[in-house]
Design a protein around this motif. Structure first.
Motif, PDB file in Angstrom:
ATOM      1  N   MET A   1       0.838  -1.205   0.000  1.00  0.00           N
ATOM      2  CA  MET A   1       0.000   0.000   0.000  1.00  0.00           C
ATOM      3  C   MET A   1       0.871   1.253   0.000  1.00  0.00           C
ATOM      4  SD  MET A   1      -3.076   0.897   2.625  1.00  0.00           S
ATOM      5  CE  MET A   1      -2.130   1.639   3.903  1.00  0.00           C
ATOM      6  N   LEU A   3       2.076   4.891   0.881  1.00  0.00           N
ATOM      7  CA  LEU A   3       1.921   5.745   2.066  1.00  0.00           C
ATOM      8  C   LEU A   3       1.902   7.220   1.680  1.00  0.00           C
ATOM      9  CD1 LEU A   3       4.294   3.849   4.504  1.00  0.00           C
ATOM     10  CD2 LEU A   3       1.823   4.022   4.711  1.00  0.00           C
ATOM     11  N   TYR A   5      -0.367   9.198   1.257  1.00  0.00           N
ATOM     12  CA  TYR A   5      -1.359  10.034   1.958  1.00  0.00           C
ATOM     13  C   TYR A   5      -0.842  10.534   3.304  1.00  0.00           C
ATOM     14  CZ  TYR A   5      -2.215   5.837   4.729  1.00  0.00           C
ATOM     15  OH  TYR A   5      -2.063   4.754   5.555  1.00  0.00           O
ATOM     16  N   GLN A   6       0.248   9.951   3.786  1.00  0.00           N
ATOM     17  CA  GLN A   6       0.740  10.325   5.118  1.00  0.00           C
ATOM     18  C   GLN A   6       1.544  11.626   5.055  1.00  0.00           C
ATOM     19  OE1 GLN A   6      -0.718   9.191   7.510  1.00  0.00           O
ATOM     20  NE2 GLN A   6       0.029   7.270   8.334  1.00  0.00           N
ATOM     21  N   LEU A   7       0.973  12.680   5.589  1.00  0.00           N
ATOM     22  CA  LEU A   7       1.630  13.992   5.650  1.00  0.00           C
ATOM     23  C   LEU A   7       1.704  14.419   7.110  1.00  0.00           C
ATOM     24  CD1 LEU A   7      -0.446  15.731   2.817  1.00  0.00           C
ATOM     25  CD2 LEU A   7       1.835  14.747   2.588  1.00  0.00           C
ATOM     26  N   PHE A   8       2.777  15.113   7.476  1.00  0.00           N
ATOM     27  CA  PHE A   8       2.969  15.482   8.889  1.00  0.00           C
ATOM     28  C   PHE A   8       3.237  16.977   9.031  1.00  0.00           C
ATOM     29  CE2 PHE A   8       4.431  11.123   8.127  1.00  0.00           C
ATOM     30  CZ  PHE A   8       3.436  10.462   8.834  1.00  0.00           C
ATOM     31  N   PRO A   9       2.731  17.585  10.121  1.00  0.00           N
ATOM     32  CA  PRO A   9       2.773  19.044  10.245  1.00  0.00           C
ATOM     33  C   PRO A   9       4.103  19.548  10.809  1.00  0.00           C
ATOM     34  CG  PRO A   9       1.622  18.121  12.109  1.00  0.00           C
ATOM     35  CD  PRO A   9       2.011  16.957  11.240  1.00  0.00           C
ATOM     36  N   ILE A  10       5.179  19.275  10.112  1.00  0.00           N
ATOM     37  CA  ILE A  10       6.473  19.795  10.564  1.00  0.00           C
ATOM     38  C   ILE A  10       7.160  20.481   9.396  1.00  0.00           C
ATOM     39  CG2 ILE A  10       6.816  18.040  12.333  1.00  0.00           C
ATOM     40  CD1 ILE A  10       8.851  16.731  10.354  1.00  0.00           C
ATOM     41  N   SER A  11       8.105  21.347   9.698  1.00  0.00           N
ATOM     42  CA  SER A  11       8.925  21.909   8.630  1.00  0.00           C
ATOM     43  C   SER A  11      10.345  22.048   9.135  1.00  0.00           C
ATOM     44  CB  SER A  11       8.363  23.261   8.180  1.00  0.00           C
ATOM     45  OG  SER A  11       8.351  24.152   9.262  1.00  0.00           O
ATOM     46  N   LYS A  12      11.256  21.987   8.181  1.00  0.00           N
ATOM     47  CA  LYS A  12      12.672  22.167   8.499  1.00  0.00           C
ATOM     48  C   LYS A  12      12.958  23.658   8.467  1.00  0.00           C
ATOM     49  CE  LYS A  12      14.310  17.864   8.458  1.00  0.00           C
ATOM     50  NZ  LYS A  12      15.140  17.305   9.516  1.00  0.00           N
TER      51      LYS A  12
END
Lengths: 86, 395
Positions: A1, A3, A5-12
């Protein structure tokens, strides 16, 4: 499957992650190099990290400087002048 | 694995210990307090590797737990009722951050008027927060779901926190037989901690900072899609749990069906009183009424496919121990949305600790068979044939 769609609320951390904020400015700081004593007070106080140190003197990164004037206020040598953008 | 006679709170505390939770931020509130007391006692005896952070509120309990989890360790907390409501902001923050955390909610009524007894409204009021939400029906299941929760939440297809509801007092304080797995069994089941990112001073990141509206919306869709994807992860984790840890559960599906195959009528229900409904169904079947029980174990993700498959050819009664004022029970609205063409009756009862057992269930089911539509509030006086006392707080 996948992945995708997996997004995360961080930034460099990076320069200008919020866009070029220089165009927010209505007044801009002008550094008079002849008066600058190279104490770096403006470098320490600038909330945006837009003071550049060059050959013991300072300069402003106008692409990101928002023109708040803190550098103008803290400069003990009165080497920074605020001038209108227009 | 060994048999013990313990309460739901004991079972959950043991599950936390066996899952090798590294940090817990704790604040007491009835009826879950004994979980954190039990953890503290284990810590005092030197049996627990968990670091316990005592804080001044539930908001801080979740903040401390979240901070530890963000820094890369397995973290857990427990709360209930007013405490959960006070924690509400952080509950959303954890889900939006996509950091795996596990929490027990010892369900309890919400004041005013002040009430410490069982209902599900506190738990149900978090259903839009992005957490995976399971509800136990026995102390055994509270333990099983707590251990599986770490595996589910830390799966890369999910990376969402999970809360486990457990009926206040009815499960939290009632001692029953529980099969407690050994440390080796749980170790073989739970993989090392995984999470999408780690708070690390050597590799700095900004967490939860300002995003553009478009990016924000994509992140919200990501939570939704992770919820949907978690369905197969939950089933995998449940099957593996029955294979490696405790082999007696019903975890090969999200929810549980009881005597539904040949049933004309189905009772949809969640939590400890599901077992009362099953007893009522057993007795009503002896009278010739073909009725079964559909026990909801997962509120989020919602098991749409399972619900449709199990209930679409039945007449459905939904019992809610919670209410969304002005609309009805939350389970009722969920089931109604999954089965738009089915006659569904919603009954709200058991709020604030109102005691509903097998006999009351039989009355509710018989009334439903007579008139299988609408929304009704059921008071047990109806079943007990005693006169309604004028409550002293109402004129």
């Amino acid at each position: 499957m996948s992945l995708n769609y997996q997004l995360f609320p961080i930034s460099k951390p990076g320069k200008g992650a919020g866009g070029k904020t220089g165009n927010w400015r209505i007044v801009k700081p002008l550094v008079h190099e002849d008066k600058c004593v190279g104490c770096k007070a403006c470098y320490i106080w600038c909330p945006e990290g837009t003071i550049i140190i060059k050959d013991g003197k300072v300069a402003v990164d106008y692409e990101y400087c928002k023109g708040c004037g803190i550098c103008f206020n803290v400069c003990p040598a009165k080497a920074i002048e605020m001038v209108s953008e227009s | 694995m060994m048999e013990k006679v313990i309460s739901g709170n004991d079972a959950v505390a043991l599950a936390v210990k066996l899952s090798r939770v590294k940090v817990t931020g704790i604040y007491p509130i009835t009826p879950q307090t004994y979980i954190i007391e039990s953890l503290s006692e284990m810590k005092d005896r030197g049996e627990l590797e968990t670091e316990i952070i005592r804080v001044e509120s539930e908001h801080s309990a979740m903040a401390a737990t979240f901070g530890a989890a963000a820094a890369g360790v397995r973290a857990y907390t427990a709360t209930a009722s007013q405490g959960l409501l006070y924690m509400h902001e952080m509950v959303w923050w954890v889900a939006g951050s996509r950091i795996p955390v596990v929490m027990t909610v010892g369900t309890r009524a919400v004041g005013p008027p002040w009430n410490i007894w069982n209902e599900h409204t506190d738990f149900m009021s978090e259903r839009d927060s992005g957490w995976i939400m399971a509800f136990a029906s026995t102390p055994q299941e509270a333990m099983d779901l707590t251990i599986t929760a770490f595996r589910i939440t830390e799966d890369e297809r999910v990376f969402l926190p999970m809360m486990i509801g457990m009926d206040g007092f009815i499960l939290s304080h009632t001692k029953t037989r529980v099969y407690v797995p050994s440390q080796e069994e749980v170790d073989s089941y739970l993989p090392p901690r995984r999470q999408p990112y780690v708070l690390d001073p050597e590799d700095s990141i900004a967490m939860g900072n300002m995003f553009s509206p478009e990016d924000y919306m994509k992140l919200r869709e990501s939570i939704h899609r992770a919820q949907i994807a978690s369905k197969e992860v939950i089933v995998e984790a449940g099957k593996e749990y029955m294979k490696r840890v405790v082999p007696i559960g019903s975890y090969s599906t999200l929810n549980e069906s009881y005597k539904l195959e040949d049933a004309d009528y189905a009772v949809v229900i969640m939590g400890a009183w599901s077992l009362d409904a099953m007893q009522a169904v057993d007795e009503l079947r002896k009278e010739g009424l073909k009725v079964g029980v559909y026990r909801v174990r997962f509120v989020r993700p919602w098991a749409e496919e399972e619900v449709v498959k199990a209930l679409s050819d039945k007449s459905v009664l939904v019992l809610d121990r919670s209410v969304s004022f002005g609309r009805g029970g939350q389970l009722y609205t969920e089931v109604k949305a999954s089965l738009p063409d089915t006659d569904i009756k919603g009954v709200i009862t058991g709020l604030g600790g109102v005691s509903i057992g097998k006999n009351e269930m039989k009355v509710i089911i018989r009334k439903f068979v007579e008139k299988p539509q609408g929304i009704e509030w059921f008071y047990p006086e109806e079943a007990r044939k005693i006169e309604l006392r004028s409550p002293r707080y109402i004129k």
